[in-house]
Structures are given as C-alpha cells and as structure tokens.
Design a protein around this motif. Structure first.
Motif, PDB file in Angstrom:
ATOM      1  N   ALA A 192      12.981  70.150  54.384  1.00 64.39           N
ATOM      2  CA  ALA A 192      14.325  70.425  54.692  1.00 64.39           C
ATOM      3  C   ALA A 192      14.825  72.348  55.254  1.00 64.39           C
ATOM      4  CB  ALA A 192      14.228  71.047  53.411  1.00 64.39           C
ATOM      5  N   ALA A 247      15.631  71.099  58.601  1.00 64.24           N
ATOM      6  CA  ALA A 247      16.595  70.400  59.117  1.00 64.24           C
ATOM      7  C   ALA A 247      17.991  71.053  59.272  1.00 64.24           C
ATOM      8  CB  ALA A 247      16.930  68.943  57.623  1.00 64.24           C
ATOM      9  N   GLY A 301      20.699  68.172  53.664  1.00 63.73           N
ATOM     10  CA  GLY A 301      20.023  68.536  54.771  1.00 63.73           C
ATOM     11  C   GLY A 301      18.571  68.751  53.723  1.00 63.73           C
ATOM     12  N   ALA A 357      15.091  65.285  54.371  1.00 66.99           N
ATOM     13  CA  ALA A 357      14.129  65.723  54.917  1.00 66.99           C
ATOM     14  C   ALA A 357      13.120  65.864  53.948  1.00 66.99           C
ATOM     15  CB  ALA A 357      14.344  67.296  54.573  1.00 66.99           C
ATOM     16  N   CYS A 372      23.190  66.435  60.401  1.00 67.60           N
ATOM     17  CA  CYS A 372      21.620  66.899  59.532  1.00 67.60           C
ATOM     18  C   CYS A 372      21.284  66.074  59.812  1.00 67.60           C
ATOM     19  CB  CYS A 372      22.913  67.454  58.433  1.00 67.60           C
ATOM     20  SG  CYS A 372      21.870  67.645  56.968  1.00 67.60           S
ATOM     21  N   ALA A 383      17.150  65.954  60.407  1.00 68.79           N
ATOM     22  CA  ALA A 383      16.237  65.764  59.170  1.00 68.79           C
ATOM     23  C   ALA A 383      15.417  64.637  60.041  1.00 68.79           C
ATOM     24  CB  ALA A 383      17.026  65.119  57.858  1.00 68.79           C
TER      25      ALA A 383
END
Length: 723
Positions: free
Chosen positions: A213, A216, A245, A249, A317, A321
């Motif tokens: 996270a 990302a 994000g 992720a 995003c 990820a």
C-alpha cells in the motif's frame, strides 16, 4: 512476459527492492510538493468548452471579476443597527479590510448598496460581500488564510465576524476533505493489519500487503507529480489515490501471497513457487489491474478537472499496485521463502472440500431458484435509483465547524429576503443596444421563478450583462427551471448564462453528453479483457450484467441514505435531497472496475480447473473453494480501505466511500457466491463458447501455466501445465 520478469526479479531481488525504496521516498516528497499546486475551486467542475465557461471568461476579461469567486463576511453585533443610518464601525472596518486585499475588485455593504435586505430582521447582524478576481496555484488558499487571520487579529472584529462565500467554501471543502482522509486512512491501517493477521495467521505475511500500500501510493504520487507541469489536477484526486492505493495493494498482495503459500505447501521449492505464483495469481493480477485501470480511464474522457484528475489518479494507483504485486512482491517472496510463515501458529496446506465447495454445489443443485432470488434482491435494492436527483458542491456541504458553512446557514435562516446568487446573462451586443436590452430585461423579469432583474450593464465594447435573481437556492430545481425558461425566451442578441445556477446546469449537460462515450468504452474494454482471460464470449457478457446489478443496488441504497436523508445522525451528515452529480459517474467507473476485479479472481481459477479437465460444475465449485475465502476477505479489506471515505464530514465524499464499500461487499457475496455459480450451472458448456476464429486466436495467445489442481479428492492433487 511474466516469466521473464519473474526470473529477472528473483535473480536480483535486492536491487529491485533498493530501487523501490528510492522510488517511494521520491514519490512521497514529489507528491507532497505537487499537492500544494493542485486546484480546489468550482473551476474543477467546469467544462471549458461550455457557453457558461466562455461567458465567465468574458466577464473576467472585461471586469477582472470572477463570477465563481467571492467573499462574504458575516458580522454579528451586540447592538441593533439602523439600515437607514450610517454603518457601524465594524462594518466600515470589514469594508476597508477587504478593499485593501489585492484580489478584491469591489466591496458591497448594505449602506453602499442601499439595500436593507442585507440587514437581518433582528438588526443585529449584516454581511459584507466582496467580488474578487481569479486565482492560480495555491493563492486561493493563502488569500483565504490571510483574510481570516486579519479578521481574528483585529480587536474590533474578533469573535464578531465569520468568513464565507464561494472562495472560502472552495478552500474549506478541500481542507476538510484532506484532513478527514488522513484521519480515516490512519484509522483504517490498524484495522487492516488486524484483519490481515486473521487472514494469513502470520505476522510477516500480513505486513506485506501494507508495504504494498505504501509503495503503490508513493509511486502513484510520483506519477501525478510528473504530469503536473503539463496538466492541472484537482486536489480531490488524492482522496481516491490514497483509498484505492491501500485497497488494491492489499487486494493484489492477498492473492499473490496466498498463492505463494499454496505452492510452498504443495512441495515446490522457493524459486519454483515464486514462478508458479506469478504465472497463475500474477496473471490474474495483471488482468484485474487492466480491467480496473480501463474502467477508471473512462473518467479521462470528461472535460471536468475533478473527474479526469480522479481518473488519472485511479489509473496510476492501479498500475502502481500491480507493479508492486508483479515486480517487488516476487522479489520479497524470493528473499523470504519459507520465512513468509514466520510467527504463524500453523502452516496452511491445500484444503480439501470445504464450506465454499459445498455451498457452490448447493446453489448449483437449484440454480434457477438461487439465481432468480439473488437477481430479484439486487433489482429491489436498485429501484430507488430510478428517482435519483442531483446537486452540486457549495458551502452547504460544509460542517458547522467551518466558517463558510456557518455563514451559509446563517444567511439562509436570518436573511431570507437577501438577494440570492444571480443568473448572469452575458449578452454580445453593440454599444447602442441599451434600449433593446432594457426591453429584454423587462421580459426576463416576467419569467416565472425570477424575482428580480437588474438594469443592463455595459461591461466592455460589444459586451453587456444583466443579473436575474432566481427564486430559491441556486442549485435547486426552482432556480434551474427558471434558467430554462429564461433560455427559452427570445432575445435580441446572443445570450450566454453564467453564475452558480448556470454553472451547475452546464455541468449537468456536459456530464450527460460525455457519459455515452464513457459507457461504450467501458463496455468494450471489459468485453475484450475478459475474453482474453477466459476465451469465452458469453462469460464477459454475463459479467457486464452482474456488474450492472451490483452498481444499481449500490446506487439505489445511496439514494435511500443520502437523497432521502436516512441515518443522518449515524453517518454524521445533513441530507440535501439529492446526490452530488459526479458521484454516480465516479462510482460507476470505480465499482465497475472493482467488480470486474473479483470476476477475474474467480473466473481465472474456474478456467484453470476447467482446462485441467474438470466438468464445469466441478470447476466452479473447486474454483469457489479456492477463491471464496480470499475474495471475501479481499472485499472486506477493500471495503474498509475505500469505505474509510465515509468517515469524511463532506456528504459527497461519504457517498463515494459508502457506495464503493457497499458495492464491493454485494459483489463479493451475493454476486460471486450465488449469481456466478447459478448462471454457470444453467449455461453448462455454453459458458466457454466462442466462434472458431476467436477461439483459435485465444489459444495462440495463451501461455503455459503451471497449476496446482485441487481435486475433490485431496489425494489426487497434482501439478499440470495449462494453456
């Protein structure tokens, strides 16, 4: 392609990880700097090509005044004032303070306007209005802060004045959104960690998605910073970037780490387990990321900065990820190996028949009954969507803790007869058009819903303006209907409308004009990507229908909550009788992408087992057994990450968070667990149908996939190569 990338990352894992650290640091620094230059005004919702925007630009060029901007200072006195007498010292002081500001073009008080309606009925409060020019960069934020500081620093005005107006509302909406998002995501992180510990039953494995996270978000922020010199972006893009994000992720990492642990439990060594994980779960992640990114990319077709900023942030995003899941996570797994299960109470092998397997077969024994029941429930939830109404963003969305929100509520309550936000009729006419425009103004005054019309005013050579005041708030139906009637009135010269009511009407028209193209692109890309995944033409069509059911149910529930005002105390908002206009569009792209994401999770596993020789029903049951728990937990985690937006004090941000969370949970439960098995059981072998040429094209494109096949008999689990 994935196999070569995996070989590269697993041969040099530390190099990739150090490069990732540098990218994260650079992204966080660059993104923080770039956020300061992001826009936050009503211009974020403008279509630059609309007549309303053109009229606004003409007024700004001719007068230096931006019709979308302005200050209002509410003054409360401890004594009554005389509307016909000289203004008290507080009013004079505020007038001078505003007039001294470089962005202010004119200041109006009840005394200078000779308008007693600017004095409250109890004569203990009044307001001062200031017209301002346009702002660039973060100057709007700085200007509002400077005015607020000046009001607080003056002993005569401190505690007696509150700053409002469109300019202040724009800045405070942005500030509230940013603060609330930071608080919400900070609160969500510990909850996500606890749930990940529950899912993985291991500390190391649970931490990996949260690392993803951070990576990302940072990489996506670096991408936004890279495009900022060439494209203006709205500050609200950060809301989606941070929430999505974290959610994606965690989603992608959950799928990858779970598959890696499966491969280790099946007896593979670490390098083989990493390669098999990327070839199977990684391929699923790639298709999932493509479908989510394609859905969010449709927002780039809209000219409104608010929407295309959201779309760009969502695409970046999603790509970030996926990059973590396909590049950095395999490197981490190669380094960790069996230590991924460190501090875990027990290892997880390949489970035999379980509850998801049994539930799938129970559904497929009565597929028509279960399918109709699930579809009826979703359709019933979606019925309120048929009466959806729309509104815009203004000071009324702010909580009472913000000064612009206080001023807006006070004006509505204590100054019911005060002049409202006018419709500015900008007329292109010769300099001698005064008499004809005076006659036109008289006819406008007679339009139902118009309470007052000012005299024609020549702004510049060839440019005139009339101000028509509609009855009621500027974004409500009465004002919009009055604008339509004025637009239908014959005019002696070309007329364009601007102002808050015209701005909102122009935004509605623009959204409606661009929506069909966005829908067509969304449907086409989803069909192509799901065909590439499954090799079937019917499965993508079914996925579109199911996504539509999920979305309509979520939007129907939003109408019940935010339009009808249910659960206001629980959710902490004041209903406006409508949904914010862009929220359904953003939700459509976001929910459609996330729903397809879970479709990919499930269908890819079902296809693997079907290609390995299992009958369709058995492949569905085994696929649901292998993904049911993962998809459900991924949906819960994503709902928490994205649903954290519902903690915002702004209703239109709440709509995005709650709508996305509800849709994801509906999709991962009712749709994936009931509709998918029932429809696949009904269609049987037709699920995999495609015309011969397309089937051969898909077969040529397929890559060999090493697969751990879970048989109904756990003793028969084996590894095969699929295409």
């Amino acid at each position: 392609m994935l196999s070569q990338l995996t070989d590269l990352t697993t041969r040099h894992p530390r190099r990739f990880l150090w490069a990732a650290v540098l990218l994260v640091v650079a992204g966080l620094l660059a993104g923080t700097v770039a956020s300061l230059a992001m826009t936050m005004g009503l211009g974020d919702y403008d279509d630059p090509a609309s007549p309303s925007s053109a009229a606004r630009r003409d007024v700004l060029a001719a007068t230096g005044i931006d019709p979308e901007q302005g200050y209002l200072v509410l003054i409360r006195l401890d004594r009554a004032l005389d509307p016909a007498g000289p203004p008290p010292a507080e009013v004079t002081r505020v007038e001078g303070l505003l007039a001294a500001r470089p962005e202010v073009r004119s200041v109006l008080t009840y005394a200078s306007a000779h308008d007693p309606r600017m004095v409250a009925a109890d004569r203990r409060s009044t307001f001062v209005a200031a017209a301002v020019g346009s702002f660039t960069g973060n100057h709007e934020r700085d200007a509002v802060a400077a005015v607020q500081d000046a009001l607080k620093a003056d002993p005569l005005l401190a505690g007696k004045t509150w700053l409002g107006g469109p300019t202040t509302a724009n800045v405070q909406v942005s500030a509230v959104s940013t603060i609330d998002l930071a608080i919400a995501e900070t609160a969500a992180f510990p909850i996500l960690l606890i749930l990940l510990l529950f899912v993985f039953r291991g500390v190391v494995a649970a931490v990996l998605p949260l690392i993803g996270a951070v990576c990302a978000i940072a990489i996506a922020m670096l991408g936004l910073a890279a495009v900022m010199p060439f494209l203006k972006l709205s500050i609200f893009a950060l809301n989606l970037l941070l929430a999505l994000g974290v959610g994606l992720a965690v989603d992608f990492s959950l799928l990858m780490v779970s598959r890696f642990r499966e491969e280790l439990a099946a007896g593979r060594d670490v390098p083989e387990a990493v390669r098999a994980t990327v070839a199977t779960a990684g391929r699923t992640v790639l298709f999932s990321a493509l479908t989510v990114a394609a859905a969010l990319a449709t927002l780039l077709l809209f000219p409104q900065r608010f929407l295309y900023s959201m779309g760009l942030a969502g695409v970046l995003c999603t790509a970030a990820a996926a990059a973590f899941a396909l590049v950095l996570l395999p490197a981490l797994l190669a380094l960790l190996g069996h230590r991924v299960d460190r501090w875990a109470p027990r290892r997880h092998g390949l489970p035999p028949r379980g509850r998801w397997y049994a539930f799938a077969h129970a559904v497929m024994r009565r597929p028509v009954v279960f399918g109709l029941a699930a579809a009826a429930l979703l359709l019933a939830c979606g019925v309120p969507f048929t009466r959806i109404a729309f509104t815009g963003v203004d000071a009324t969305v702010l909580p009472s803790s913000e000064s612009a929100g206080q001023v807006s509520r006070e004006l509505a309550a204590a100054f019911p007869d005060a002049p409202g936000s006018p419709i500015r009729l900008v007329v292109t006419a010769p300099d001698d058009a005064g008499p004809a425009l005076t006659d036109y103004a008289t006819r406008v005054r007679g339009v139902t819903g118009i309470t007052a019309v000012g005299a024609p005013e020549r702004l510049a050579p060839g440019l005139w303006q009339l101000e028509a005041v509609p009855d009621g708030p500027p974004l409500k139906a009465a004002a919009l209907s009055a604008l339509d009637r004025v637009a239908a009135l014959p005019a002696p010269y070309p007329v364009r409308a601007t102002g808050q009511t015209a701005w909102f009407a122009a935004m509605q028209d623009s959204l409606g004009a661009h929506l069909p193209g966005a829908l067509a692109l969304l449907i086409a890309t989803t069909l192509v990507l799901l065909f590439a995944l499954t090799g079937s033409l019917l499965l993508p069509v079914k996925a579109l229908i199911m996504n539509g059911l999920s979305l309509s149910a979520a939007l129907g529930l939003l109408v019940l909550v935010f339009q009808d005002g249910r659960f206001e105390d629980l959710l902490g908002f004041t209903g406006q009788g409508a949904l914010e206009s862009t929220a359904p569009i953003i939700l459509f792209a976001l929910v459609f992408g996330l729903s397809t994401d879970y479709t990919v999770f499930l269908l890819s596993r079902i296809k693997e087992h079907h290609d390995a020789g299992l009958p369709t029903r058995e492949a569905v049951a085994v696929g649901l057994e292998r993904t049911g728990r993962i998809v459900t937990m991924a949906a819960v985690l994503l709902a928490i990450a994205v649903g954290a937006l519902a903690l915002s004090r702004l209703a239109f941000i709440k709509e995005l968070g709650l709508g996305a969370a509800v849709a994801v949970l509906i999709d991962a439960t009712i749709v994936r667990a009931v509709l998918v098995p029932s429809l696949m059981a009904i269609m049987g072998g037709l699920n995999w149908w495609a015309p011969g040429p397309l089937r051969r094209l898909h077969a040529r494109r397929a890559e060999p996939i090493p697969l751990v096949v879970l048989s109904p008999d756990p003793k028969n689990t084996e590894v095969v190569q699929l295409r």
